[in-house]
Design a protein around this motif. Structure first.
Motif, short mmCIF file in Angstrom:
data_model
loop_
_atom_site.label_atom_id
_atom_site.label_comp_id
_atom_site.label_asym_id
_atom_site.label_seq_id
_atom_site.Cartn_x
_atom_site.Cartn_y
_atom_site.Cartn_z
N ILE A 187 -10.57 -0.53 10.65
CA ILE A 187 -10.61 0.06 9.19
C ILE A 187 -9.47 0.05 8.54
N THR A 188 -8.20 -0.29 8.95
CA THR A 188 -7.01 -0.33 8.18
C THR A 188 -6.84 -1.68 7.58
N GLU A 189 -7.47 -2.73 7.94
CA GLU A 189 -7.33 -3.99 7.52
C GLU A 189 -7.31 -4.32 6.00
N LYS A 223 2.23 5.88 -2.76
CA LYS A 223 1.62 5.26 -4.00
C LYS A 223 2.17 3.63 -3.99
N ARG A 224 2.97 3.35 -3.09
CA ARG A 224 3.49 2.15 -2.85
C ARG A 224 2.60 1.09 -2.07
N LEU A 225 1.59 1.80 -1.48
CA LEU A 225 0.90 1.09 -0.54
C LEU A 225 -0.41 0.54 -1.13
N LYS A 226 -0.77 -0.62 -0.93
CA LYS A 226 -1.94 -1.39 -1.44
C LYS A 226 -3.12 -1.29 -0.35
N GLY A 227 -4.09 -0.99 -1.11
CA GLY A 227 -5.38 -1.10 -0.03
C GLY A 227 -5.61 0.37 0.64
N LEU A 228 -4.95 1.30 0.26
CA LEU A 228 -4.99 2.67 0.67
C LEU A 228 -6.39 3.45 0.34
N GLY A 229 -6.63 2.73 -1.04
CA GLY A 229 -8.01 3.41 -1.75
C GLY A 229 -9.00 3.02 -1.02
N LYS A 230 -9.37 2.38 -0.23
CA LYS A 230 -10.75 1.83 0.38
C LYS A 230 -10.84 2.86 1.57
N VAL A 231 -9.94 3.66 2.37
CA VAL A 231 -10.26 4.59 3.16
C VAL A 231 -9.91 6.04 2.86
N GLN A 235 -9.58 7.63 7.78
CA GLN A 235 -11.09 7.63 8.22
C GLN A 235 -11.62 6.68 7.26
N GLY A 236 -12.66 6.00 8.03
CA GLY A 236 -13.51 4.96 7.17
C GLY A 236 -14.79 4.63 8.08
N GLU A 237 -15.63 3.98 7.31
CA GLU A 237 -17.09 3.66 7.72
C GLU A 237 -17.02 2.43 8.46
N ALA A 238 -17.75 2.13 9.64
CA ALA A 238 -17.85 0.92 10.29
C ALA A 238 -19.49 0.88 10.55
#
Length: 564
Positions: free
Chosen positions: A64-66, A106-114, A138-141
């Motif tokens: 999920i961290t992809e 705040k410097r990380l990109k893509g963190l809003g998906k999880v 955490q995220g959905e699979a």
């Protein structure tokens, strides 16, 4: 007894006469759960969830961290020790603080998906220029399965200059300056003021610091920062301030003007242990105190004491500048005396106690038997055989207008100031050190171009002597030590501040106070082992470990984290 009839009757009464239900109900058999086998490991799982794999297999096959960065950068300014928060904001944050952690996230990109569950720092080597953060998300699979995973993100710290620090290296970029002056023959006041500024971090907004002949110049990019510095100075030293402005440019269309502001702050030229002759009008207004007084302490006012009667007064800066006067003598003119006898009078006020003391000059010992019977405020700490420093006023003539108005019959022959202690040799050093500000010496270099090599050496020796006297005052006065920060030396080699390489006054370095081989008052250094052989009954007060701060708590990022 027929229990069934009794229970039936009771139940019928509760239900309003309705037919009661049987007390023992027959349990219905549970419906069997539909299970399927995991397509990967064959473990039975709930088939109603619509999943074909178990939770463990989903965690192994789904990431999920992809799409989330595993590496990033942080921009750090070495001069002002601030971090860049895009697009162009610079914020202050200490290492492993909540502010720095928020900046990293705040410097990380893509963190809003999880969904972020936890974040914490991972320890790294101090000189690695790396910051590692462990994240739990955490995220959905497969639509309905919630998966929790942990991973690490590594940040590379890149050193650069912020725009404010870049301006500090360019000429004519300041908009306000605070000029601090004190016309005295030593710099001990500025050494103490430097420690107060470092303790309260009052130099945070300073873009440059320059040293002049009689003081320091602080430069600021905004007028409000200079006013803030003046307010701090007025709370720790007695000063008077004058303001001036210079027009730089003006827009004729909008009538917008640009000014440079200069604030001149002059400190009252009275220092600790100075001999002061008060004007008669001020002495009468302060409870008819004697005109001959000693400066006991300097804060936002000058604290004076009469060594014969223990009368005290606080000389405010406004009172002094209304009728300025100079001191009779300073601590550079102290004479060494030997205590022969002490008789207590029984009068005490706080830590001070009056006593009749018999003293003789150290230079007269073995030559003549001249002694002086005087009254002193040091009765609580003096013992026969001690060495004490004081002003020798017998047969002396000061070139001072207030001295000529005194009744010479009331002037004491000797005014004792403080007890003298044996000094340590240079190779023994101290177990504590002070933090020093790095300054720009552009002004001093310009002045030094017209000075000979011998004059420069004399000036440097004078500054070192003043600094050593200041360190000795800290050792002897616990009340003075309580107002500043002292750090553990850690038995490291003494190192001086490289003033020429320092870019701004914001950087700081730790410097250990190094003892001089000779006593600053003219006597030779005395070893600790020779205390029993000498005439001094007391030993040098030592700074306790409970008064020292750990060095690591106050190290700057450049010294402790980003130093190569």
């Amino acid at each position: 007894m027929n229990y069934e009839s009794i229970f039936g009757t009771t139940a019928s009464a509760i239900n309003g006469g309705a037919t009661p239900l049987n007390l023992v109900q027959t349990s219905q058999p549970a419906q069997p759960m539909a299970t399927v086998l995991c397509c990967n490991c064959g473990v039975p799982i709930d088939g109603t969830a619509g999943l074909s794999m178990c939770y463990d297999c989903i965690k192994l096959s789904v990431d999920i961290t992809e799409g989330i960065q595993r590496e990033s950068t942080l921009n750090f300014c070495r001069n002002c020790e601030r971090w860049l928060r895009p697009p162009n904001a610079w914020v202050t944050a200490s290492l492993e603080s909540r502010e720095l952690l928020a900046l990293c996230l705040k410097r990380l990109k893509g963190l809003g998906k999880v969904r972020l569950i936890d974040a914490s720092f991972i320890w790294t080597e101090p000189h690695s220029r790396r910051i590692k953060v462990k994240l739990t998300v955490q995220g959905e699979a497969f639509g309905s399965a919630i998966v929790q995973q942990s991973f690490e993100v590594e940040y590379v710290v890149i050193a650069m200059q912020c725009p404010d620090c870049a301006k500090s290296f360019t000429a004519n970029t300041w908009r306000a300056t605070v000029q601090i002056r004190q016309k005295v023959p030593h710099k001990r006041t500025f050494f103490y003021l430097e420690q107060l500024i470092l303790k309260h971090n009052a130099h945070r907004d300073t873009i440059s610091i320059q040293e002049t002949k009689d003081g320091l110049d602080f430069f600021y990019s905004q007028k409000n920062h200079a006013i803030k510095m003046i307010e701090f100075l007025s709370t720790v030293t007695p000063i008077r301030t004058k303001k001036s402005s210079e027009l730089i440019s003006m827009d004729t269309h909008t009538s917008v003007r640009s000014y440079k502001f200069t604030f001149s702050c002059e400190i009252v030229p009275i220092c600790k242990d100075d001999l002061v002759c008060l004007p008669r009008k001020i002495a009468k207004a302060s409870g008819n105190i004697s005109q001959i007084t000693l400066c006991n302490r300097v804060g936002n006012s000058v604290h004076l004491i009469d060594p014969i009667t223990l009368d005290q007064m606080d000389l405010q800066s406004t009172t002094y500048w209304r009728q300025p006067f100079s001191t009779l003598s300073n601590s550079m003119n102290l004479t060494e005396f030997i205590v022969l006898d002490v008789e207590f009078t029984g009068f005490e006020k706080g830590k001070l106690a009056l006593a009749d003391v018999t003293v003789a000059r150290s230079s007269d010992m073995g030559r003549n038997d001249i002694s002086y019977y005087i009254r002193s405020h040091l009765g609580g700490i003096l013992h026969p055989g001690d060495t004490v420093l004081g002003y020798f006023l017998s047969n002396v003539n000061f070139n001072h207008e207030l001295w000529d108005t005194l009744d010479q019959s009331t002037v004491p022959e000797v005014v004792l100031v403080k007890k003298s202690y044996p000094r340590k040799k240079k190779n023994k050093g101290r177990n504590w050190r002070l933090r020093r500000m790095a300054k720009e010496y552009n002004t001093m270099e310009d002045m030094g171009s017209s000075m000979s090599t011998k004059q420069r050496q004399i000036e440097q020796d004078r500054v070192e002597r003043d600094y050593e006297i200041f360190l000795q005052e800290l050792e002897e006065d616990p009340e003075l030590r309580s107002t500043i920060n002292l750090y553990k030396s850690g038995n490291k080699t003494n190192r001086d501040v490289n003033m020429a390489d320092a870019g701004t006054g914001i950087d700081a370095d730790l410097q250990m106070g190094e003892a001089m081989e000779t006593d600053p008052h003219g006597g030779e250094s005395i070893d600790d082992d020779s205390e029993d052989e000498g005439s001094n009954a007391g030993s040098l007060p030592e700074v306790g470990l409970d008064e020292l701060l750990d060095e690591i708590d106050e190290l700057t990022l450049e010294d402790g984290y980003l130093e190569e």
